[in-house]
Scaffold this motif. Structure first.
Motif, mmCIF file in Angstrom:
data_model
loop_
_atom_site.group_PDB
_atom_site.id
_atom_site.type_symbol
_atom_site.label_atom_id
_atom_site.label_comp_id
_atom_site.label_asym_id
_atom_site.label_seq_id
_atom_site.Cartn_x
_atom_site.Cartn_y
_atom_site.Cartn_z
ATOM 1 N N GLY A 37 38.146 36.197 46.116
ATOM 2 C CA GLY A 37 37.015 37.035 45.757
ATOM 3 C C GLY A 37 36.856 37.101 44.250
ATOM 4 N N ASP A 38 36.114 38.132 43.799
ATOM 5 C CA ASP A 38 35.799 38.228 42.378
ATOM 6 C C ASP A 38 36.980 38.695 41.533
ATOM 7 O OD1 ASP A 38 33.017 37.496 42.709
ATOM 8 O OD2 ASP A 38 32.755 39.439 43.669
ATOM 9 N N ASN A 77 32.396 38.550 46.840
ATOM 10 C CA ASN A 77 31.975 37.189 46.496
ATOM 11 C C ASN A 77 30.667 37.175 45.699
ATOM 12 O OD1 ASN A 77 34.127 35.934 48.171
ATOM 13 N ND2 ASN A 77 32.934 36.784 49.863
ATOM 14 N N GLY A 78 30.540 38.144 44.782
ATOM 15 C CA GLY A 78 29.310 38.267 44.020
ATOM 16 C C GLY A 78 28.982 37.036 43.201
ATOM 17 N N LEU A 79 29.977 36.435 42.558
ATOM 18 C CA LEU A 79 29.717 35.266 41.728
ATOM 19 C C LEU A 79 29.141 34.124 42.553
ATOM 20 C CD1 LEU A 79 29.822 33.808 39.034
ATOM 21 C CD2 LEU A 79 32.197 33.165 39.551
ATOM 22 N N ASP A 102 35.103 44.512 37.512
ATOM 23 C CA ASP A 102 35.118 43.277 38.318
ATOM 24 C C ASP A 102 35.829 43.482 39.649
ATOM 25 O OD1 ASP A 102 33.878 42.186 36.129
ATOM 26 O OD2 ASP A 102 35.672 41.158 35.373
ATOM 27 N N GLY A 103 35.665 44.687 40.210
ATOM 28 C CA GLY A 103 36.261 44.990 41.506
ATOM 29 C C GLY A 103 37.709 45.419 41.456
ATOM 30 N N GLU A 104 38.287 45.573 40.254
ATOM 31 C CA GLU A 104 39.677 45.992 40.116
ATOM 32 C C GLU A 104 39.723 47.371 39.444
ATOM 33 O OE1 GLU A 104 42.152 44.060 41.426
ATOM 34 O OE2 GLU A 104 40.448 42.860 42.120
ATOM 35 N N ALA A 105 40.671 48.218 39.867
ATOM 36 C CA ALA A 105 40.768 49.596 39.368
ATOM 37 C C ALA A 105 41.405 49.639 37.979
ATOM 38 C CB ALA A 105 41.577 50.447 40.340
ATOM 39 N N PHE A 106 40.811 50.452 37.110
ATOM 40 C CA PHE A 106 41.324 50.699 35.770
ATOM 41 C C PHE A 106 41.412 52.213 35.539
ATOM 42 C CE2 PHE A 106 40.480 46.321 35.315
ATOM 43 C CZ PHE A 106 41.108 45.870 34.149
#
Length: 494
Positions: free
Chosen positions: A181-182, A215-217, A445-449
């Motif tokens: 995925g992204d 799968n945005g890209l 980008d779909g990941e937690a910060f």
């Protein structure tokens, strides 16, 4: 060689297959043995029943001994692409002619390019529904192997693994193929930024094989029809052209990273993080998460400072159509590439960027900023986004009622929400976000910060993707918030 000529392959069961090559397609027809004694090459004066394959979908044509094999991609009844092969024999005296025919179709199919590429492949076996290895082995690898590609395959085993692999890899590959995925794309770009030779590293094109949840890209590169099709993505690896894209410098505290797709806070970030355990659902997890978010309808308090370049929605639509019309004529935008600096070097990237600073302090439901029309199949978040305009699209959803949010789901995949007056949509060259509460979610980008203050600056044309078009694939139909067609200054593409 005359492109109207056809190649006849004989089979042991007495059936003959005729392969007819034109400048744009390959036609395949199967006949009885009445053609057996005809000349190997002949001018086609009749038009038998046949299947027609666009030359773009032809993967390979080879001769081994007296056996000819042609591999191509064809659509099934479900509109997905599958690799098929036709194989047959020619007489020994006709082998040179068959070799010439195979050379001709290969040159036309690849427009003179080299089909045999050296590829670095990264596979995240745990991403999305967890089928990345299966997708690669069953659908992608056969296509790449048929084209004669050399594959260097690595499986990621932990978070950050792709960063380590990419920052230490040799810069000899024709492309980086990411089967996931992204989130893994995010790691790849950050690995390129940490490479000892980042300028050269960022010139290696990146291509996604969709195997994640969003799968945005891939959707942005290939569109809704092919964006979730692994075979279509493999075809893009073989025949896509390098396309420069803007990336983003994400700075938080003393840490600086690369972001390529989106930064999200508020309800839409909650949707992402709170459905992590539902990755097996694919992108349907986001629909389920949004419905839950509508029920809770939590607000987000933060201070946004944006360096705004454009905020007129009509003008942004006109600019989108004008850019596509220009791209169709082969005109390339004259935009500078970003200078590469170490990702741990905190600096004011936005100092020399265009625009005027504007502050937004009202409570909101969510803020999503990024690049690329789709963030998932069900949501066209940035319909007027350009790959390389040097700007970031920022969408701020003001507080509205639950019924409005539910109604807004209709047409979300076509960008209908763009026209909502409650959707404050601007293009900027930089922005800063400061949460005014201690609890919340920030997704990059779909990941937690960490939910802490951060700033974003655009890195013009830093990244390189493989794309079949000189722009994002999805079309933004000019439909207003009520679902009716809306006129634009430029209403159609050539």
């Amino acid at each position: 060689m005359d492109a109207r000529r056809a190649l006849v392959l004989e089979h042991s069961n007495g059936v003959a297959t005729t392969l007819t090559l034109t400048d744009t397609s390959l036609t395949i027809s199967t006949t009885t043995d009445t053609l057996k004694h005809q000349s190997f090459l002949f001018s086609s004066s009749t038009k038998p029943s046949h299947s027609e394959i666009p030359l773009h979908n032809v993967i390979a044509a080879t001769v081994s001994g007296s056996t000819v094999e042609v591999s191509y991609l064809a659509r099934t009844t479900k509109q997905r692409l599958h690799m098929k092969q036709v194989c047959g024999d020619v007489t020994e005296k006709d082998v040179p002619l068959a070799t010439e025919w195979c050379t001709s179709i290969t040159q036309l199919a690849y427009q003179g390019g080299n089909p045999s590429k050296s590829l670095k492949v990264l596979i995240n076996p745990h991403g999305g529904p967890g089928k990345a290895r299966q997708i690669f082995a069953q659908k992608v690898e056969p296509v790449l192997r048929a084209a004669g590609c050399t594959l260097d395959v690595s499986l990621t085993t932990r978070a950050g693994h792709a960063i380590d692999i990419v920052q230490n890899m040799a810069l000899t590959y024709d492309a980086l193929v990411v089967v996931s995925g992204d989130g893994l794309i995010h790691e790849v770009f950050n690995g390129l930024a940490k490479h000892a030779m980042p300028d050269k590293a960022f010139c290696i094109p990146v291509a996604q094989i969709p195997a994640g949840s969003g799968n945005g890209l891939s959707l942005n590169i290939l569109g809704l029809l092919d964006g979730l099709d692994p075979c279509a993505a493999a075809l893009n690896v073989l025949k896509g052209q390098p396309m420069k894209v803007d990336l983003f410098s994400f700075t938080q505290g003393n840490q600086r990273r690369i972001s390529f797709m989106s930064q999200t806070v508020g309800l839409m970030a909650d949707v992402d993080i709170e459905t992590e355990h539902l990755r097996w659902m694919g992108d349907l997890r986001f629909v389920w998460g949004f419905l839950r978010g509508v029920v809770t309808r939590k607000t987000c308090k933060m201070e946004l400072s944006m360096k705004v370049v454009e905020q007129d929605k009509s003008q942004m639509v006109d600019a989108l159509y004008a850019r596509r019309k220009s791209a169709a004529k082969g005109a390339a935008p004259a935009l500078p590439a970003a200078d590469i600096t170490p990702v741990n070097d905190k600096q004011g990237d936005e100092v020399d960027s265009p625009g005027n600073w504007v502050t937004f302090e009202k409570p909101i439901l969510w803020m999503v900023a990024g690049k690329g029309p789709y963030v998932s199949r069900s949501l066209m978040q940035f319909p007027v986004s350009h790959p390389d305009d040097g700007l970031i699209d920022i969408s701020i959803q003001e507080i509205v009622g639950r019924k409005f949010l539910l109604d807004a789901m209709e047409g979300a995949e076509f960008g209908r929400s763009y026209w909502f007056s409650s959707n404050r949509y601007v293009k900027g060259s930089a922005y800063r976000a400061k949460p005014l509460t201690n609890s919340g979610v920030l997704m990059v980008d779909g990941e937690a910060f960490p939910f802490e203050e951060f700033q974003i600056a655009v890195l013009p044309r830093l990244g390189t993707l493989l794309s079949p078009y000189p722009h994002y694939a999805p079309d933004f139909k000019v439909v207003d918030a009520k679902g009716t067609m809306r006129e634009a200054t430029v209403t159609s593409l050539p």
